[in-house]
Write an enzyme that holds these catalytic residues in place. Structure first.
Site, PDB file in Angstrom:
ATOM      1  N   GLU A 169       1.056  -1.127  -0.178  1.00  0.00           N
ATOM      2  CA  GLU A 169      -0.195   0.060   0.098  1.00  0.00           C
ATOM      3  C   GLU A 169       0.840   1.328   0.148  1.00  0.00           C
ATOM      4  OE1 GLU A 169      -3.062  -0.167  -0.691  1.00  0.00           O
ATOM      5  OE2 GLU A 169      -3.999  -2.078   0.316  1.00  0.00           O
ATOM      6  N   GLN A 198      -5.531   5.000  -5.781  1.00  0.00           N
ATOM      7  CA  GLN A 198      -6.222   4.772  -4.385  1.00  0.00           C
ATOM      8  C   GLN A 198      -5.619   5.472  -3.414  1.00  0.00           C
ATOM      9  OE1 GLN A 198      -7.703   0.598  -3.654  1.00  0.00           O
ATOM     10  NE2 GLN A 198      -6.517   0.201  -5.775  1.00  0.00           N
TER      11      GLN A 198
END
Length: 653
Positions: free
Chosen positions: A250, A280
């Protein structure tokens, strides 16, 4: 380092890598990323492209290449993600944990160098906020007030927004961004300003109190480690030699101090592998900076960049529509997200008359879905928590079990319960439970003032001239200085104020206070009665889009796809913020596997207009308000009722 062949398929399957397609467990792009040479590596992984599988497979490959497991450090952002990685890797030795877990592990061994003992405490957000309030009180003493006054701030402090929450935010910015970057965020904190001097006094007192308590706050678990590494080169060298490879999951969520920590650890060997999706990046309020992701190959010269673009989650229609929206962002890594999945059905778009009409439609659609599949996996997503109120009430009316993911139901939230308790007391002076809550939470002195205002307003409940709901709420807010109370005592005061605003909007539908309270009581009772043991696992999931990241559902409803909600009103005038709102829309859309529905009232979101017309089926009708009546299909549009006709589209520059 020696290179070995691809781990055998049996080894991958044993570690949890079951093929998602009829072919091999890994597609060519995933395999190329796993096989990438040592050195800096960026894996750009679009939504639903097997990011976790690729990262964990690379860890297995590194071990099979001869790197000792204990010399591998893989960092992610949540304990849930770390546990999932550990399950898939299924090997002993590698560090698989969060940034904060790594920081705590280092500080347990090195804490003496930063003035702590090994048994130090780690303060959570609430503990830290209490300490900030104490620091503010000691450094900036308020005017003399009664001991039980819940607003111990001077008018000067309120006027300059110098609440404890303000100082808490500034302290967090200093620790996550660095001193100068934190100060640049607010022009009022120039090097010579008195305001900056006050911030620094509170910061220094807060640090002093942390040390006195032998404690670190959560931000310290990163900031203190980076400071330690920079001031004690021998400690940095020790941990650089401890790990041969650093991997970060991430990566789009990384903030400046986390990046500094990773950069320091990987500086010598340069074996840094990161995976993420810039589309994202939705946590700028947690200091995530999309530039860190976009500049990876510039910061790490010679970095290999691999793209994962095959989506396994969603239908072709959903993927094409989401990609069409997010490509309108200027700051992004271009990619071509695609899928072998069927196109599936069009995205449903519903225009409602208001929030109750929108919620009613969503509940009806869920009933239809559940008629075909009683255990259908359904998520309802929205931009702000306050939007759940109307949706919850519609679900209760339709006897649809639901849960609020990561939060409380609307009428269980503290600020809502405070307001409702005040309304109950105004209606019924004998309500001892309501009185006790207000006195306990908001002090007896303030309650006495509240009671005097109620008496002066002539609110005598059912036996006399009953006060209106809106006037009753106004008396409560003014008597308790309630918004100032929230701002002075809670980090999420804005969110709590939004919930009160939503309650006011609902109360405005009533002219009689007792009628409003009866409706609220019936809603609560219906919610309790509707619960059944067999409902577990069947609940519809309600959540903000931020909380939905990383999750997926067969059917997704995005409620409030309107200007002011999505994009949020605070973001419309700022290009960077608007691009983040567009990424939020992309994240919300890509949570859906099979069916995606968008609904709005008011001015439709500009992001709706960015979805190609061929991917959308419009449903349009007159509203039915809040009466629970059914909808007729006769006046709903189809592909011939074009939302994109000129008179229906709002143009934005």
């Amino acid at each position: 380092m020696p290179r070995q062949t691809q781990p055998p398929k049996e080894e991958l399957q044993k570690a949890g890598f079951a093929p998602k397609t009829a072919g091999e467990a890994l597609n060519p792009a995933q395999k190329a990323a796993i096989d990438a040479k040592y050195g800096p590596l960026l894996i750009v992984a679009g939504a639903g492209t097997g990011k976790t599988k690729t990262l964990t497979s690379r860890i297995i490959r590194l071990i099979d290449d001869g790197i000792p497991p204990e010399r591998i450090c893989s960092i992610t952002f949540t304990n849930k993600a770390a546990k999932e990685m550990a399950r898939r890797v299924n090997r002993k030795g590698p560090f698989l944990g969060t940034f904060h877990a790594l920081g705590a592990k280092i500080l347990r061994k090195e804490c003496g160098k930063v003035g702590r003992e090994p048994n130090f405490a780690i303060f959570d957000a609430h503990d830290s906020f209490d300490l900030v309030k104490k620091a503010v009180k000691e450094v900036l003493p308020p005017k003399k007030v009664n001991d039980d006054d819940i607003f111990p701030m001077t008018k000067r402090q309120r006027a300059t927004q110098e609440t404890p929450a303000y100082f808490d935010q500034k302290i967090s910015e200093i620790k996550n961004l660095g001193m100068e970057a934190a100060m640049k965020k607010d022009p009022a904190l120039s090097s010579s300003s008195e305001k900056r001097a006050r911030v620094m006094r509170v910061f220094e007192k807060y640090e002093e109190l942390l040390k006195k308590n032998n404690a670190f706050d959560f931000d310290d678990l990163i900031e203190k480690v980076t400071t330690l590494f920079k001031t004690h080169p021998e400690v940095l060298a020790k941990y650089q030699s401890m790990f041969d490879v650093i991997l970060v999951d991430e990566y789009q969520d990384i903030n400046p101090k986390q990046y500094e920590l990773v950069s320091l650890l990987a500086r010598e060997h340069r074996n840094l592998s990161v995976v993420g999706d810039d589309e994202q990046t939705i946590y700028s309020w947690r200091y995530a900076d999309i530039a860190t992701f976009l500049n990876f190959d510039k910061e790490w010269k010679g970095a290999a960049v691999h793209f994962l673009e095959e989506n396994y989650r969603s239908t072709g229609t959903i993927i094409k529509a989401a990609a069409a929206v997010v490509k309108n962002n200027r700051f992004r890594t271009p990619k071509n997200l695609w899928t072998q999945n069927p196109d599936g059905e069009p995205i449903t778009l519903f225009e409602a008359w208001g929030e109750n009409d929108e919620a009613e439609w969503i509940a009806e659609q869920i009933k239809k879905i559940r008629a075909g599949d009683a255990r259908a996996d359904i998520g309802i997503l929205y931009r702000t928590n306050a939007q759940s109120r109307a949706i919850e009430q519609a679900l209760i009316r339709y006897n649809i079990p639901y849960r609020i993911f990561g939060g409380l139901k609307f009428y269980e939230r503290k600020e809502v319960k405070d307001v409702v308790s005040a309304l109950r007391y105004i209606s019924n002076r004998k309500d001892g439970i309501a009185k006790e809550r207000l006195e306990k939470n908001l002090t007896k002195r303030r309650f006495a003032e509240f009671g005097a205002r109620v008496t002066a307003a002539g609110a005598t409940g059912a036996t006399g001239d009953a006060i209106t709901p809106l006037n009753a709420i106004k008396i409560f807010l003014e008597a308790f200085n309630y918004f100032e109370y929230l701002e002075g005592n809670f980090l999420n005061a804005d969110e709590r104020e939004e919930n009160i605003t939503e309650l006011i909007a609902f109360a405005s539908e009533f002219t009689d206070l007792d009628a409003l309270l009866e409706r609220l009581s019936l809603l609560e009772a219906a919610d309790e009665i509707g619960k059944k043991p067999m409902d577990q696992g069947r609940e519809v999931n309600l959540m903000t889009i931020h909380l939905a990241k990383g999750l997926e559902f067969d059917s997704v409803f995005i409620a409030g796809a309107a200007e002011g909600f999505l994009p949020h009103g605070r973001s419309i005038e700022n290009e960077a913020a608007l691009e983040e709102e567009r990424r939020l829309m992309y994240v919300a859309m890509t949570r859906a596997r099979k069916k995606l529905s968008l609904s709005f009232y008011g001015i439709p979101s500009r992001f709706i207009g960015e979805i190609p017309e061929e991917f959308v089926r419009l449903e349009k009708e007159g509203g039915n308000g809040d009466d629970g009546s059914g909808h007729s299909d006769d006046n709903r549009g189809d592909n011939g009722d074009s939302f994109w006709e000129e008179e229906n589209v709002v143009q934005f520059d």
